[in-house]
Design a protein around this motif. Sequence first.
Motif, PDB file in Angstrom:
ATOM      1  N   ILE A 138       0.828  -1.206   0.000  1.00 22.22           N
ATOM      2  CA  ILE A 138       0.000   0.000   0.000  1.00 22.22           C
ATOM      3  C   ILE A 138       0.865   1.259   0.000  1.00 22.22           C
ATOM      4  CG2 ILE A 138      -1.669   1.337   1.365  1.00 22.22           C
ATOM      5  CD1 ILE A 138      -2.904  -1.396   2.179  1.00 22.22           C
ATOM      6  N   THR A 139       2.005   1.214   0.688  1.00 19.72           N
ATOM      7  CA  THR A 139       2.843   2.408   0.777  1.00 19.72           C
ATOM      8  C   THR A 139       4.238   2.258   0.181  1.00 19.72           C
ATOM      9  OG1 THR A 139       3.566   1.747   2.997  1.00 19.72           O
ATOM     10  CG2 THR A 139       1.673   3.251   2.846  1.00 19.72           C
ATOM     11  N   HIS A 198       4.005   2.247  -5.999  1.00 19.73           N
ATOM     12  CA  HIS A 198       2.717   2.446  -6.661  1.00 19.73           C
ATOM     13  C   HIS A 198       2.399   1.298  -7.618  1.00 19.73           C
ATOM     14  CE1 HIS A 198       1.397   6.359  -5.196  1.00 19.73           C
ATOM     15  NE2 HIS A 198       2.687   6.587  -5.019  1.00 19.73           N
ATOM     16  N   ASP A 238      -1.118   0.024  -7.826  1.00 19.60           N
ATOM     17  CA  ASP A 238      -2.119   0.834  -8.535  1.00 19.60           C
ATOM     18  C   ASP A 238      -2.594   0.188  -9.839  1.00 19.60           C
ATOM     19  OD1 ASP A 238      -1.735   2.579  -6.460  1.00 19.60           O
ATOM     20  OD2 ASP A 238      -0.661   4.074  -7.647  1.00 19.60           O
ATOM     21  N   MET A 286      -7.413   2.747  -3.389  1.00 16.76           N
ATOM     22  CA  MET A 286      -6.049   3.062  -2.951  1.00 16.76           C
ATOM     23  C   MET A 286      -5.996   4.386  -2.199  1.00 16.76           C
ATOM     24  SD  MET A 286      -4.322   0.460  -3.394  1.00 16.76           S
ATOM     25  CE  MET A 286      -2.954   1.252  -2.577  1.00 16.76           C
ATOM     26  N   LYS A 287      -6.779   5.354  -2.629  1.00 17.06           N
ATOM     27  CA  LYS A 287      -6.818   6.642  -1.930  1.00 17.06           C
ATOM     28  C   LYS A 287      -7.272   6.443  -0.482  1.00 17.06           C
ATOM     29  CE  LYS A 287      -8.809  11.260  -2.140  1.00 17.06           C
ATOM     30  NZ  LYS A 287      -9.688  12.172  -2.868  1.00 17.06           N
ATOM     31  N   ARG A 312      -4.480   4.444   1.476  1.00 22.34           N
ATOM     32  CA  ARG A 312      -3.308   5.273   1.767  1.00 22.34           C
ATOM     33  C   ARG A 312      -3.634   6.315   2.841  1.00 22.34           C
ATOM     34  NH1 ARG A 312      -1.775   4.637  -4.240  1.00 22.34           N
ATOM     35  NH2 ARG A 312      -0.147   3.064  -4.050  1.00 22.34           N
ATOM     36  N   GLN A 335      -2.837   5.407   6.359  1.00 28.77           N
ATOM     37  CA  GLN A 335      -1.420   5.359   6.727  1.00 28.77           C
ATOM     38  C   GLN A 335      -0.858   6.735   7.075  1.00 28.77           C
ATOM     39  OE1 GLN A 335      -0.057   2.229   7.059  1.00 28.77           O
ATOM     40  NE2 GLN A 335      -2.191   1.748   6.627  1.00 28.77           N
ATOM     41  N   GLU A 336      -1.662   7.772   6.935  1.00 32.58           N
ATOM     42  CA  GLU A 336      -1.195   9.129   7.219  1.00 32.58           C
ATOM     43  C   GLU A 336      -1.116   9.371   8.726  1.00 32.58           C
ATOM     44  OE1 GLU A 336      -3.729  11.782   5.008  1.00 32.58           O
ATOM     45  OE2 GLU A 336      -3.098  10.931   3.102  1.00 32.58           O
TER      46      GLU A 336
END
Length: 142
Positions: A43-44, A47, A50, A58-59, A62, A65-66
Amino acid sequence: MKKLLLLIFIAASAIAQDSDPEKQAVAFNKWYVKQINEDKFPITDSHEIDKYVTASTMKKLRRTQEADYSDDPFYDADIFTKSQYIGDDWADFVTVVAGDTDPVCVNVYIEFGKKKKHTVIDCMVKEDGFWKVQSVAARDFN
């Protein structure tokens, strides 16, 4: 002429693979399990994922994970395998066991493993002409 026919055949084969949700689901799951077995976090880490998973999914993944995302655990299993572990034979045994279509997606039933089988359902949709995973549901019930 033979070279031209060969090129046409190769191009048609590549297009056919991308136009088949079952083959794309198997390709994704083999790739994904391999990444996890290599201690990568798809995921991180890059890419590359994708090309297999929709942009909207994916948005969302992701975003989890922020740094400012809630620290509370939101899920207790891997989002794509619906499992807390990867079986030692999963990378070698990824197969389609069934499929059906509904108004939202093509549901591809993926079975992992030969020893102790584990099944998930990949909801496959077309995005920019390619079949991609939109979501995954658990199929095994304990």
